[in-house]
Design a protein around this motif. Structure first.
Motif, PDB file in Angstrom:
ATOM      1  N   ALA A  74       0.830  -1.212   0.000  1.00 55.60           N
ATOM      2  CA  ALA A  74       0.000   0.000   0.000  1.00 55.60           C
ATOM      3  C   ALA A  74       0.862   1.260   0.000  1.00 55.60           C
ATOM      4  CB  ALA A  74      -0.930   0.002   1.210  1.00 55.60           C
ATOM      5  N   LEU A  75       1.969   1.255   0.796  1.00 58.11           N
ATOM      6  CA  LEU A  75       2.866   2.406   0.813  1.00 58.11           C
ATOM      7  C   LEU A  75       3.525   2.628  -0.546  1.00 58.11           C
ATOM      8  CD1 LEU A  75       4.691   2.174   4.261  1.00 58.11           C
ATOM      9  CD2 LEU A  75       3.121   3.965   3.513  1.00 58.11           C
ATOM     10  N   LYS A  76       3.778   1.539  -1.239  1.00 53.00           N
ATOM     11  CA  LYS A  76       4.390   1.635  -2.566  1.00 53.00           C
ATOM     12  C   LYS A  76       3.440   2.319  -3.547  1.00 53.00           C
ATOM     13  CE  LYS A  76       7.750   0.298  -5.438  1.00 53.00           C
ATOM     14  NZ  LYS A  76       9.171   0.663  -5.270  1.00 53.00           N
ATOM     15  N   LEU A  77       2.139   2.089  -3.353  1.00 57.31           N
ATOM     16  CA  LEU A  77       1.149   2.581  -4.305  1.00 57.31           C
ATOM     17  C   LEU A  77       0.497   3.897  -3.903  1.00 57.31           C
ATOM     18  CD1 LEU A  77      -0.656  -0.829  -4.996  1.00 57.31           C
ATOM     19  CD2 LEU A  77       1.061   0.301  -6.428  1.00 57.31           C
ATOM     20  N   GLY A  78       0.494   4.221  -2.612  1.00 59.76           N
ATOM     21  CA  GLY A  78      -0.234   5.398  -2.165  1.00 59.76           C
ATOM     22  C   GLY A  78       0.557   6.254  -1.201  1.00 59.76           C
ATOM     23  N   PRO A  79       0.043   7.440  -0.882  1.00 59.24           N
ATOM     24  CA  PRO A  79       0.727   8.346   0.053  1.00 59.24           C
ATOM     25  C   PRO A  79       0.646   7.848   1.488  1.00 59.24           C
ATOM     26  CG  PRO A  79      -1.383   9.272  -0.607  1.00 59.24           C
ATOM     27  CD  PRO A  79      -1.180   8.047  -1.444  1.00 59.24           C
ATOM     28  N   ALA A  80       1.735   8.036   2.232  1.00 56.16           N
ATOM     29  CA  ALA A  80       1.783   7.566   3.622  1.00 56.16           C
ATOM     30  C   ALA A  80       0.711   8.227   4.474  1.00 56.16           C
ATOM     31  CB  ALA A  80       3.164   7.844   4.212  1.00 56.16           C
ATOM     32  N   SER A  81       0.361   9.474   4.155  1.00 52.66           N
ATOM     33  CA  SER A  81      -0.631  10.205   4.948  1.00 52.66           C
ATOM     34  C   SER A  81      -2.026   9.617   4.829  1.00 52.66           C
ATOM     35  CB  SER A  81      -0.656  11.679   4.518  1.00 52.66           C
ATOM     36  OG  SER A  81      -0.946  11.793   3.137  1.00 52.66           O
ATOM     37  N   LEU A  82      -2.261   8.794   3.806  1.00 52.57           N
ATOM     38  CA  LEU A  82      -3.545   8.113   3.652  1.00 52.57           C
ATOM     39  C   LEU A  82      -3.457   6.647   4.022  1.00 52.57           C
ATOM     40  CD1 LEU A  82      -4.926   9.655   0.328  1.00 52.57           C
ATOM     41  CD2 LEU A  82      -5.412  10.313   2.682  1.00 52.57           C
ATOM     42  N   VAL A  83      -2.325   6.020   3.681  1.00 54.72           N
ATOM     43  CA  VAL A  83      -2.162   4.592   3.972  1.00 54.72           C
ATOM     44  C   VAL A  83      -2.181   4.332   5.478  1.00 54.72           C
ATOM     45  CG1 VAL A  83      -0.570   2.637   3.847  1.00 54.72           C
ATOM     46  CG2 VAL A  83      -0.928   4.090   1.845  1.00 54.72           C
ATOM     47  N   ALA A  84      -1.432   5.141   6.242  1.00 55.85           N
ATOM     48  CA  ALA A  84      -1.330   4.919   7.687  1.00 55.85           C
ATOM     49  C   ALA A  84      -2.678   5.033   8.397  1.00 55.85           C
ATOM     50  CB  ALA A  84      -0.314   5.883   8.297  1.00 55.85           C
ATOM     51  N   PRO A  85      -3.506   6.048   8.115  1.00 58.13           N
ATOM     52  CA  PRO A  85      -4.806   6.104   8.789  1.00 58.13           C
ATOM     53  C   PRO A  85      -5.710   4.921   8.467  1.00 58.13           C
ATOM     54  CG  PRO A  85      -4.261   8.244   7.873  1.00 58.13           C
ATOM     55  CD  PRO A  85      -3.245   7.278   7.345  1.00 58.13           C
ATOM     56  N   VAL A  86      -5.715   4.490   7.212  1.00 58.93           N
ATOM     57  CA  VAL A  86      -6.541   3.334   6.854  1.00 58.93           C
ATOM     58  C   VAL A  86      -6.044   2.087   7.581  1.00 58.93           C
ATOM     59  CG1 VAL A  86      -7.253   1.809   4.959  1.00 58.93           C
ATOM     60  CG2 VAL A  86      -7.224   4.289   4.629  1.00 58.93           C
ATOM     61  N   ASP A  87      -4.721   1.971   7.678  1.00 60.21           N
ATOM     62  CA  ASP A  87      -4.137   0.844   8.420  1.00 60.21           C
ATOM     63  C   ASP A  87      -4.617   0.830   9.866  1.00 60.21           C
ATOM     64  OD1 ASP A  87      -2.012  -1.316   8.816  1.00 60.21           O
ATOM     65  OD2 ASP A  87      -1.313   0.219  10.214  1.00 60.21           O
ATOM     66  N   LYS A  88      -4.899   2.010  10.414  1.00 60.17           N
ATOM     67  CA  LYS A  88      -5.325   2.104  11.809  1.00 60.17           C
ATOM     68  C   LYS A  88      -6.774   1.662  12.017  1.00 60.17           C
ATOM     69  CE  LYS A  88      -1.414   3.209  13.358  1.00 60.17           C
ATOM     70  NZ  LYS A  88      -0.687   2.728  12.176  1.00 60.17           N
ATOM     71  N   LEU A  89      -7.436   1.252  10.954  1.00 60.72           N
ATOM     72  CA  LEU A  89      -8.735   0.587  11.138  1.00 60.72           C
ATOM     73  C   LEU A  89      -8.576  -0.687  11.943  1.00 60.72           C
ATOM     74  CD1 LEU A  89     -10.748   0.912   7.793  1.00 60.72           C
ATOM     75  CD2 LEU A  89     -11.412   1.695  10.063  1.00 60.72           C
ATOM     76  N   SER A  90      -7.320  -1.124  12.080  1.00 56.76           N
ATOM     77  CA  SER A  90      -7.057  -2.291  12.927  1.00 56.76           C
ATOM     78  C   SER A  90      -7.577  -2.046  14.347  1.00 56.76           C
ATOM     79  CB  SER A  90      -5.558  -2.596  12.968  1.00 56.76           C
ATOM     80  OG  SER A  90      -4.829  -1.490  13.494  1.00 56.76           O
ATOM     81  N   VAL A  91      -7.578  -0.776  14.790  1.00 55.80           N
ATOM     82  CA  VAL A  91      -8.120  -0.444  16.111  1.00 55.80           C
ATOM     83  C   VAL A  91      -9.582  -0.857  16.200  1.00 55.80           C
ATOM     84  CG1 VAL A  91      -8.657   1.461  17.674  1.00 55.80           C
ATOM     85  CG2 VAL A  91      -6.508   1.475  16.398  1.00 55.80           C
ATOM     86  N   VAL A  92     -10.329  -0.571  15.153  1.00 51.44           N
ATOM     87  CA  VAL A  92     -11.749  -0.921  15.109  1.00 51.44           C
ATOM     88  C   VAL A  92     -11.921  -2.437  15.092  1.00 51.44           C
ATOM     89  CG1 VAL A  92     -13.877  -0.696  13.771  1.00 51.44           C
ATOM     90  CG2 VAL A  92     -12.276   1.230  13.911  1.00 51.44           C
ATOM     91  N   PHE A  93     -11.130  -3.103  14.259  1.00 54.83           N
ATOM     92  CA  PHE A  93     -11.231  -4.557  14.158  1.00 54.83           C
ATOM     93  C   PHE A  93     -10.864  -5.237  15.473  1.00 54.83           C
ATOM     94  CE2 PHE A  93     -10.089  -3.791   9.468  1.00 54.83           C
ATOM     95  CZ  PHE A  93     -11.425  -3.567   9.150  1.00 54.83           C
ATOM     96  N   VAL A  94      -9.831  -4.727  16.153  1.00 47.31           N
ATOM     97  CA  VAL A  94      -9.430  -5.289  17.443  1.00 47.31           C
ATOM     98  C   VAL A  94     -10.558  -5.155  18.451  1.00 47.31           C
ATOM     99  CG1 VAL A  94      -7.928  -4.943  19.439  1.00 47.31           C
ATOM    100  CG2 VAL A  94      -6.943  -5.030  17.161  1.00 47.31           C
ATOM    101  N   ALA A  95     -11.217  -3.998  18.467  1.00 42.11           N
ATOM    102  CA  ALA A  95     -12.316  -3.784  19.404  1.00 42.11           C
ATOM    103  C   ALA A  95     -13.449  -4.770  19.148  1.00 42.11           C
ATOM    104  CB  ALA A  95     -12.830  -2.348  19.294  1.00 42.11           C
ATOM    105  N   ILE A  96     -13.813  -4.946  17.888  1.00 38.66           N
ATOM    106  CA  ILE A  96     -14.905  -5.856  17.543  1.00 38.66           C
ATOM    107  C   ILE A  96     -14.550  -7.296  17.871  1.00 38.66           C
ATOM    108  CG2 ILE A  96     -16.254  -6.778  15.622  1.00 38.66           C
ATOM    109  CD1 ILE A  96     -16.055  -3.987  14.330  1.00 38.66           C
ATOM    110  N   ILE A  97     -13.345  -7.711  17.494  1.00 43.99           N
ATOM    111  CA  ILE A  97     -12.911  -9.084  17.768  1.00 43.99           C
ATOM    112  C   ILE A  97     -12.765  -9.312  19.271  1.00 43.99           C
ATOM    113  CG2 ILE A  97     -11.019 -10.741  17.465  1.00 43.99           C
ATOM    114  CD1 ILE A  97     -10.532  -9.440  14.705  1.00 43.99           C
ATOM    115  N   GLY A  98     -12.245  -8.290  19.999  1.00 43.15           N
ATOM    116  CA  GLY A  98     -12.105  -8.416  21.446  1.00 43.15           C
ATOM    117  C   GLY A  98     -13.441  -8.632  22.128  1.00 43.15           C
TER     118      GLY A  98
END
Length: 195
Positions: A141-165
Motif C-alpha cells: 500500500a505504501l508503494k502505491l499510495g501516500p503515507a498520509s492516507l495509507v497509515a490512517p486506513v491501516d489504523k482501522l485495525s483499532v476498530v477490528f481489534v475492538a470488535i474481535i475483542g
C-alpha cells in the motif's frame, strides 16, 4: 493441560492491597485459555511496584508504540522508493529479528522453548503469520499510495481489534467507547475519501 504461569511474577507479587492484579494482556489471554481466573495478591517485601507511575502504565507504552508506528510509515515510504515492496518487508523483518535478539540477550529474557505450551505456540504462529501478511500488505500500500492516507486506513485495525475483542474475548465496551470506535471509523473514511 500445562499449568498457567504469569509472564511477570514480580508484577503479580506487588499489586494494591486486595485489588486484582494488573495483568498484561498476554497474561490475561494465557489465563483465559487455561481456564484460570486472574490472580490477586499483595506487595511482598523486596518486590518492585510496577503498577504506579506514568512510565509503567500501558498508556505510555501505547503512545510510544503509536509514535514508532508513525515513524515506521514515514521511514518506509522514503526507503521503499526504488525497492520491491516484498523485499523491503523482508529487510525490515531481518532488522526487527536482530534487534529483538540483541534486546533479549542484553536483558536476559530468553525463555526455554520447552516452557511454552502447544497452545501458546499455535497462537504465536498465527500471530506471526498475521503480522507477516499485514506487513506485506502495508508495504504494498505504501508503494502505491501516500503515507498520509495509507497509515490512517491501516489504523482501522483499532476498530477490528475492538470488535474481535468483544466477540471472541468477551471484553466489554460502553457507549462512550463504542462512540470512540465509531469516530475512528468515520475519521478514516474522511481521510481516505477522494475529492
Amino acid at each position: 493441560m500445562p499449568s498457567w504461569k504469569p509472564s511477570n511474577p514480580t508484577r503479580l507479587a506487588c499489586v494494591g492491597a486486595g485489588l486484582p492484579a494488573n495483568l498484561t494482556g498476554e497474561d490475561r489471554l494465557k489465563g483465559l485459555f487455561a481456564g484460570k481466573p486472574a490472580p490477586t495478591g499483595r506487595c511482598r517485601k523486596g518486590s518492585v511496584n510496577m503498577g504506579t507511575g506514568f512510565f509503567s502504565s500501558w498508556t505510555f507504552w501505547a503512545l510510544l508504540s503509536a509514535i514508532f508506528a508513525a515513524l515506521t510509515a514515514i521511514f518506509a515510504k522514503v526507503g521503499i522508493e526504488n525497492v520491491n515492496s516484498d523485499f523491503a518487508t523482508l529487510l525490515r523483518t531481518v532488522v526487527v529479528l536482530v534487534s529483538l535478539a540483541l534486546i533479549l540477550y542484553a536483558t536476559g529474557q530468553y525463555q526455554s522453548l520447552g516452557s511454552i505450551s502447544p497452545k501458546s505456540y499455535l497462537f504465536l504462529l498465527l500471530s506471526g503469520l498475521a503480522t507477516g501478511a499485514s506487513w506485506l500488505c502495508y508495504f504494498r500500500a505504501l508503494k502505491l499510495g501516500p503515507a498520509s492516507l495509507v497509515a490512517p486506513v491501516d489504523k482501522l485495525s483499532v476498530v477490528f481489534v475492538a470488535i474481535i475483542g468483544v466477540c471472541l474475548l468477551g471484553e466489554k465496551l460502553d457507549l462512550r467507547q463504542w462512540s470512540g470506535i465509531g469516530l475512528i471509523t468515520a475519521g478514516v473514511g474522511l481521510l481516505a475519501l477522494r475529492r
